[in-house]
Design an enzyme around this catalytic site. Structure first.
Site, mmCIF file in Angstrom:
data_model
loop_
_atom_site.group_PDB
_atom_site.id
_atom_site.type_symbol
_atom_site.label_atom_id
_atom_site.label_comp_id
_atom_site.label_asym_id
_atom_site.label_seq_id
_atom_site.Cartn_x
_atom_site.Cartn_y
_atom_site.Cartn_z
ATOM 1 N N GLU A 3 43.060 26.480 44.529
ATOM 2 C CA GLU A 3 42.270 26.619 45.759
ATOM 3 C C GLU A 3 40.979 25.804 45.734
ATOM 4 O O GLU A 3 39.867 26.355 45.757
ATOM 5 C CB GLU A 3 41.950 28.101 46.017
ATOM 6 N N HIS A 25 40.832 27.491 37.447
ATOM 7 C CA HIS A 25 40.702 28.570 38.438
ATOM 8 C C HIS A 25 39.241 29.001 38.407
ATOM 9 O O HIS A 25 38.905 30.130 38.076
ATOM 10 C CB HIS A 25 41.664 29.713 38.118
ATOM 11 N N GLU A 50 50.437 32.668 45.266
ATOM 12 C CA GLU A 50 49.675 33.915 45.387
ATOM 13 C C GLU A 50 49.974 34.510 46.747
ATOM 14 O O GLU A 50 50.041 33.788 47.753
ATOM 15 C CB GLU A 50 48.150 33.686 45.335
ATOM 16 N N ARG A 55 51.990 33.494 36.024
ATOM 17 C CA ARG A 55 51.027 32.435 36.350
ATOM 18 C C ARG A 55 49.641 32.920 35.912
ATOM 19 O O ARG A 55 49.137 33.921 36.436
ATOM 20 C CB ARG A 55 51.043 32.146 37.857
ATOM 21 N N TYR A 72 47.231 34.463 52.342
ATOM 22 C CA TYR A 72 46.776 35.831 52.599
ATOM 23 C C TYR A 72 46.751 36.159 54.090
ATOM 24 O O TYR A 72 47.190 37.204 54.501
ATOM 25 C CB TYR A 72 45.386 36.052 51.980
ATOM 26 N N ASN A 101 48.863 29.566 48.248
ATOM 27 C CA ASN A 101 48.289 30.904 48.141
ATOM 28 C C ASN A 101 48.018 31.371 49.558
ATOM 29 O O ASN A 101 47.143 30.831 50.244
ATOM 30 C CB ASN A 101 46.974 30.872 47.354
HETATM 31 O O1 IFM Z 1 41.367 36.898 43.659
HETATM 32 C C1 IFM Z 1 41.575 35.734 44.408
HETATM 33 C C2 IFM Z 1 42.160 34.633 43.532
HETATM 34 O O2 IFM Z 1 41.358 34.378 42.424
HETATM 35 C C3 IFM Z 1 42.298 33.367 44.331
HETATM 36 N N1 IFM Z 1 43.013 33.609 45.550
HETATM 37 C C4 IFM Z 1 42.616 34.712 46.375
HETATM 38 C C5 IFM Z 1 42.525 35.978 45.554
HETATM 39 C C6 IFM Z 1 42.078 37.156 46.429
HETATM 40 O O3 IFM Z 1 40.817 36.910 46.979
#
Ligand code: IFM
Length: 448
Positions: free
Chosen positions: A165, A120, A359, A76, A292, A290
């Site tokens: 995002e 992006h 992600e 990706r 985290y 995505n």
């Molecule tokens: O590096 C970023 C990415 O560009 C978008 N999502 C979160 C990642 C970590 O902060």
């Protein structure tokens, strides 16, 4: 089945153009908002920029070979709008298109499926100068650029994401100013949300074709209330509205959340945009998530001591709370269960819709040992725990179709510059050497 995953499950790694490519002035690329922002003193924590980054523009074939060698079957990457249409509107720049054709063809030679993201975050600077995502015209220019790109590359790229995002583009870019273009526009950041989503809808309408799949990558997150008090629960409602429902509801149900528009005083403005919603809500082939970390929020009594630009227009008194979970170097709490929770939330809104983790990853202060290894045990734990969540969901029959690690190679981490490393492969920025970390080696062993 391999390690509890079906054969068709997609394993990949992700990157983004400005974070890895470098070569910012080559082959006709125009300046983007990130070039301007990164060269503005004080904006980037370590004073670095993406001028060279990982030199992926020249080393992409080596990086794709590395990705394939790890056993990954999908890459990706994102396409830089200012390489294709350098000033944001007008004629296509042939060398820019040729670069992404070479990149996609190299993927295919290595048996790697390309997944392209059209935006992006590298908006052509000329469009920002004309108002950026706060003006409707930017959505139309995005559709035009996307149509050129898809028209030229759809023979070699079958999987497309419009935006990455959009929460970050809108609320970090035009809310608290932490990201390019660095503007602090209060509730007007919601106009950016709408124009981004409109750009997504216009683009889907323009490019969707037989044989391709078309989606969007969002960064939704579970939002917890710090306590059961009415104030904290209301804080969670507000932040969930801005972070999650402001995107998921128009995309999946064709309406913006009325409570968010009321909280931010934007009801009237959004009322005038209602005609756009059918475009925004056009059927998707998948949503990329995505993920985290979760966020826990509270609304303390009384005025906050440091009012200022916020990612939470209308809810500036809401604060994030430390719940004692272990954290990554970004300060982000680690809660693998949150990945399950957010995927389940989306699945409830759209039960049949295929989902991908587009992600997932973590930053830690990696050390290159004298033996030339990187023993990133904490990242390895993070990866294993989140992969385990995916395996459990898949075994329950959940429509999760793939997992992309963030990120293939350490890279330019936006306002943190090169001071944060998320890669499963270490990059020595002085030599551009790539060194597979312990986490990357684990993934390779897991997949083989
Ligand atoms: O590096 C970023 C990415 O560009 C978008 N999502 C979160 C990642 C970590 O902060």
């Amino acid at each position: 089945m391999t390690n509890g995953f079906p054969e068709g499950f997609t394993w990949g790694a992700a990157t983004a153009s400005y974070q890895v490519e470098g070569a910012v002035s080559e082959d006709g690329r125009g300046p983007s908002i990130w070039d301007t922002f990164a060269h503005t003193p004080g904006r980037i924590a370590d004073g670095t920029n993406g001028d060279v980054a990982d030199d992926h523009y020249h080393l992409f074939a080596e990086d794709i070979r590395l990705l394939a060698d790890l056993g990954l079957k999908a890459y990706r990457f994102s396409i830089a709008w200012p390489r294709i249409v350098p000033t944001g509107s007008g004629a296509a720049n042939a060398p820019g298109l040729a670069f992404y054709r070479r990149l996609a063809e190299t993927c295919l030679e290595y048996g790697v499926t390309p997944y392209a993201t059209l935006y992006h975050w590298d908006l052509p600077q000329a469009l920002e100068d004309a108002g950026g995502w706060l003006v409707r015209d930017t959505a139309e220019r995005f559709r035009d650029y996307a149509a050129i790109t898809h028209g030229e590359l759809s023979d070699v790229i079958k999987h497309w994401m419009t935006l990455n995002e959009p929460w970050c583009s809108a609320f970090l870019g035009y809310g608290n100013g932490e990201h390019a273009p660095g503007r602090t526009e209060g509730a007007d950041a919601l106009k950016a949300v709408h124009h981004l989503l409109l750009g997504h809808g216009l683009t889907l309408d323009a490019i969707r074709a037989e044989g391709g799949t078309y989606g969007i990558a969002l960064n939704p997150a579970p939002i917890h209330a710090a306590s059961d008090s009415a104030a904290d629960r209301d804080a969670a409602r507000r932040v969930d509205g801005l972070r999650n429902r402001m995107f998921l509801e128009p995309l999946l149900s064709g309406a913006y959340p009325a409570d968010v528009l009321a909280d931010t005083g934007m009801t009237e403005w959004f009322g005038a945009q209602e005609g756009d919603l059918p475009l925004i809500a056009a059927p998707l082939d998948f949503i990329g998530v995505n993920y985290y970390c979760p966020t826990t929020v509270a609304a303390p009594d009384g005025p906050i001591s440091t009012p200022g630009p916020s990612t939470q227009p209308g809810s500036e008194n809401v604060v994030a709370v430390d719940t004692g979970l272990p954290r990554t170097q970004m300060g982000w709490p680690i809660e693998p269960r949150g990945l399950r929770d957010i995927l389940v939330t989306i699945n409830k809104l759209a039960p049949e819709l295929p989902l991908y983790v587009t992600e997932n990853g973590s930053a830690y202060p990696d050390v290159l040992t004298a033996e030339g290894t990187v023993e990133d045990d904490e990242r390895l734990d993070y990866l294993q725990q989140h992969v385990a969540v995916c395996r459990d969901l898949v075994s329950e029959g959940f429509p999760l179709k793939g997992y992309f690690a963030w990120t293939l190679i350490d890279n330019f981490e936006w306002s943190w510059g090169h001071s944060r490393r998320f890669g499963i492969v270490y990059v020595d920025y002085t030599t551009q050497a790539r060194i597979v970390k312990k986490s990357g080696q684990w993934l390779k062993d897991f997949l083989s």
